[in-house]
Design an enzyme around this catalytic site. Sequence first.
Site, PDB file in Angstrom:
ATOM      1  N   HIS A 156     -15.740   7.243  -3.358  1.00 40.28           N
ATOM      2  CA  HIS A 156     -16.031   7.442  -4.380  1.00 40.28           C
ATOM      3  C   HIS A 156     -13.798   8.227  -4.909  1.00 40.28           C
ATOM      4  CE1 HIS A 156     -18.436   5.301  -6.128  1.00 40.28           C
ATOM      5  NE2 HIS A 156     -20.091   5.869  -6.196  1.00 40.28           N
ATOM      6  N   CYS A 230     -11.083   3.670  -4.355  1.00 40.85           N
ATOM      7  CA  CYS A 230     -10.708   2.403  -5.885  1.00 40.85           C
ATOM      8  C   CYS A 230      -9.235   2.758  -5.864  1.00 40.85           C
ATOM      9  CB  CYS A 230     -11.976   2.352  -6.571  1.00 40.85           C
ATOM     10  SG  CYS A 230     -13.534   2.172  -6.026  1.00 40.85           S
ATOM     11  N   ARG A 239      -8.123  -1.637  -4.173  1.00 46.75           N
ATOM     12  CA  ARG A 239      -8.464  -0.806  -2.927  1.00 46.75           C
ATOM     13  C   ARG A 239      -7.303   0.576  -2.552  1.00 46.75           C
ATOM     14  NH1 ARG A 239     -12.274  -1.399  -5.231  1.00 46.75           N
ATOM     15  NH2 ARG A 239     -14.007  -2.101  -4.982  1.00 46.75           N
TER      16      ARG A 239
END
Length: 252
Positions: A156, A230, A239
């Site tokens: 993340h 991300c 990405r």
Amino acid sequence: MRRGRGVRDLLARGLWVSAELVVTLGLVLLLLVVHQLWWTNREARQDAGRTVHALQREWDLPPPDGPAGPSGEPVMPEPLPSAAGPTGTRNPPAPARTTSPRWDQAYAVLRIPRIGLTAPVAEGTSKGGVLDRGYVGHYSRTAQAGQAGNFSLAGHRNTHGEPFRRIDRLRRGDRITVETRDAVYTYTVDKSLAQTAPSDSGVIAPVPRSNITTSAGYSEPGYYLTLTTCTPEFSSRYRLVVWGKLTSMRPR
């Protein structure tokens, strides 16, 4: 007069109720933001930290007795081969894992000194079992650490521990280590791709090369590391990719 006053009172009550609803909704939204930006990070980082310490304690325990040799003494494993240096072979040998990690199992520790990151690596990239716990997830169909091919990881960038929030700050030559029960592998950052589509599977291929920006990536087999997250921040539209190459390894 009474009718006009009643209408005004009704309008005033309506405005008051509307104002209360707006304030309540604002507080609820604020609590949701606090939960996402602070609480999930706090919980995930604590979980990830406990997992790193648990792995270190487990690895520090004496190994169980191995098979006995002809003299009755335990057979000791052979030392890992040294990795090639700047003047060595292009692809250093690496020991293969004898067993695959279980799904969602944390089995390695990733360290990136440049951004102060220490995080557990778990098998798979599921949100509930891996990424939302602050772990870094291993793409299960890619190579393991130290193996020929592409050891590919996801994490993340925002919320839930956000381990990869600062990987955009990595520069060529930065060091990344992956520690397992058996060895410590050092990769060196080599290239990056600032933006590509989530469907760009080429970036985690055995020889990583973007299917969209075809000039980004590699053309020869090797020992690669790929980090994906991300981008832009607080969005999952694209990405961000960072690549490294295995430059050394040593037995743990």
